[in-house]
Design an enzyme around this catalytic site. Structure first.
Site, mmCIF file in Angstrom:
data_model
loop_
_atom_site.group_PDB
_atom_site.id
_atom_site.type_symbol
_atom_site.label_atom_id
_atom_site.label_comp_id
_atom_site.label_asym_id
_atom_site.label_seq_id
_atom_site.Cartn_x
_atom_site.Cartn_y
_atom_site.Cartn_z
ATOM 1 N N ARG A 6 -2.679 6.101 -9.025
ATOM 2 C CA ARG A 6 -2.879 4.999 -8.082
ATOM 3 C C ARG A 6 -4.227 4.328 -8.327
ATOM 4 O O ARG A 6 -5.204 4.985 -8.667
ATOM 5 C CB ARG A 6 -2.869 5.517 -6.628
ATOM 6 C CG ARG A 6 -1.535 5.921 -6.109
ATOM 7 C CD ARG A 6 -1.643 6.508 -4.702
ATOM 8 N NE ARG A 6 -1.992 5.506 -3.719
ATOM 9 C CZ ARG A 6 -3.017 5.592 -2.877
ATOM 10 N NH1 ARG A 6 -3.837 6.631 -2.912
ATOM 11 N NH2 ARG A 6 -3.235 4.639 -1.994
ATOM 12 N N GLU A 21 6.355 -11.437 -9.485
ATOM 13 C CA GLU A 21 6.767 -12.377 -8.428
ATOM 14 C C GLU A 21 5.666 -13.367 -8.080
ATOM 15 O O GLU A 21 5.927 -14.384 -7.429
ATOM 16 C CB GLU A 21 7.210 -11.600 -7.176
ATOM 17 C CG GLU A 21 6.094 -11.075 -6.291
ATOM 18 C CD GLU A 21 5.413 -9.804 -6.804
ATOM 19 O OE1 GLU A 21 4.521 -9.298 -6.097
ATOM 20 O OE2 GLU A 21 5.761 -9.319 -7.905
ATOM 21 N N HIS A 38 2.525 -7.711 -10.895
ATOM 22 C CA HIS A 38 3.312 -8.463 -9.915
ATOM 23 C C HIS A 38 3.935 -9.711 -10.544
ATOM 24 O O HIS A 38 3.374 -10.800 -10.443
ATOM 25 C CB HIS A 38 2.410 -8.916 -8.760
ATOM 26 C CG HIS A 38 1.898 -7.820 -7.903
ATOM 27 N ND1 HIS A 38 2.512 -7.461 -6.727
ATOM 28 C CD2 HIS A 38 0.820 -7.007 -8.037
ATOM 29 C CE1 HIS A 38 1.838 -6.471 -6.172
ATOM 30 N NE2 HIS A 38 0.811 -6.173 -6.945
ATOM 31 N N CYS A 42 4.154 -2.594 -8.995
ATOM 32 C CA CYS A 42 2.884 -2.062 -8.511
ATOM 33 C C CYS A 42 3.129 -0.838 -7.627
ATOM 34 O O CYS A 42 3.390 0.241 -8.135
ATOM 35 C CB CYS A 42 2.071 -3.157 -7.821
ATOM 36 S SG CYS A 42 0.343 -2.684 -7.526
ATOM 37 N N ARG A 84 -5.151 -3.912 -7.634
ATOM 38 C CA ARG A 84 -5.300 -2.475 -7.352
ATOM 39 C C ARG A 84 -4.184 -1.694 -8.036
ATOM 40 O O ARG A 84 -3.548 -0.826 -7.440
ATOM 41 C CB ARG A 84 -5.301 -2.214 -5.842
ATOM 42 C CG ARG A 84 -6.486 -2.818 -5.128
ATOM 43 C CD ARG A 84 -6.421 -2.587 -3.625
ATOM 44 N NE ARG A 84 -6.390 -1.154 -3.339
ATOM 45 C CZ ARG A 84 -5.849 -0.633 -2.237
ATOM 46 N NH1 ARG A 84 -5.288 -1.395 -1.334
ATOM 47 N NH2 ARG A 84 -5.877 0.666 -2.036
ATOM 48 N N GLU A 143 0.872 -1.173 0.000
ATOM 49 C CA GLU A 143 0.000 0.000 0.000
ATOM 50 C C GLU A 143 0.909 1.222 0.000
ATOM 51 O O GLU A 143 1.706 1.404 0.912
ATOM 52 C CB GLU A 143 -0.922 -0.031 1.217
ATOM 53 C CG GLU A 143 -2.220 0.712 1.029
ATOM 54 C CD GLU A 143 -2.015 2.223 1.000
ATOM 55 O OE1 GLU A 143 -2.547 2.887 0.084
ATOM 56 O OE2 GLU A 143 -1.299 2.740 1.880
ATOM 57 N N SER A 144 0.797 2.049 -1.028
ATOM 58 C CA SER A 144 1.799 3.094 -1.265
ATOM 59 C C SER A 144 1.881 4.129 -0.154
ATOM 60 O O SER A 144 2.982 4.573 0.196
ATOM 61 C CB SER A 144 1.555 3.770 -2.620
ATOM 62 O OG SER A 144 0.243 4.270 -2.711
#
Length: 198
Positions: A113, A179, A177, A81, A142, A50-51
């Protein structure tokens, strides 16, 4: 060829998955939680999360300004992200006053965002990626997208008509993502960038 030491910012997000992906791509990887650890690495991955939370954890851990300084000095970085959001020079919909995501200014992009929607709007799909023969399976959670890319920024992938992967010099960012899949080509690209062969 040497094995670069690539740190993964370990304040929130898929730290373990990035550490594993980097090792499989030929890097020596380590978590970074403190300034001393930041000083030990040749490159850094900023994972999802969460930024606004990660921004304020960077402040609380006294990492924000040292990280900005290392990036300005040429530390290669890859942001996934939230990492894309934080590496940007400008963030749209950055959050509420006092809890904004704080840009590191490492890539000349403007990002929005949560551009693809809320958690329930998360999705995955195959997208083309510049320099790769086969599509990449991209997991968007998101996710942001790039609203503006500066002249020195190369767009590597698009989804829904917007840039979702970019590179500027030794900086790489994806809205998705990698990963979370078994495909290591994005991490391999970053390791190759760090080694100066991509």
């Amino acid at each position: 060829m040497s094995f670069p030491r690539v740190g993964v910012l370990a304040l929130q997000g898929d730290t373990r998955e990035h550490l594993t992906a980097l090792r499989e791509a030929g890097a020596d990887s380590m978590p970074v939680r403190r300034r001393g650890e930041l000083d030990e690495v040749d490159a850094l991955v900023i994972p999802g999360g969460e930024s606004t939370t990660i921004s304020h954890l960077l402040l609380d851990c006294e990492l924000l300004e040292p990280l900005r300084a290392r990036l300005a000095d040429g530390l290669p970085a890859y942001g996934a992200c939230t990492g894309m959001i934080l590496l940007a020079s400008e963030i749209l919909d950055a959050g509420v006053c006092g809890r904004e995501a704080l840009p590191l200014g490492a890539i000349d992009i403007t990002v929005r965002r949560n551009a693809f929607g809320r958690q329930v709007d998360s999705f995955e799909g195959d997208i083309g990626f510049a320099g790769l023969v086969d599509p990449v399976r991209a997991v968007f959670i998101r996710a942001p997208w790039v609203e503006r890319a500066g002249d020195g920024v190369q767009v590597l992938a698009q989804a829904a008509g917007h840039a979702v992967a970019v590179r500027q010099g030794s900086m790489l960012a994806t809205a998705f993502h990698p990963e979370m899949t078994s495909d290591r080509r994005i991490h391999q690209l970053f390791v190759d960038i760090v080694n100066g062969i991509a």
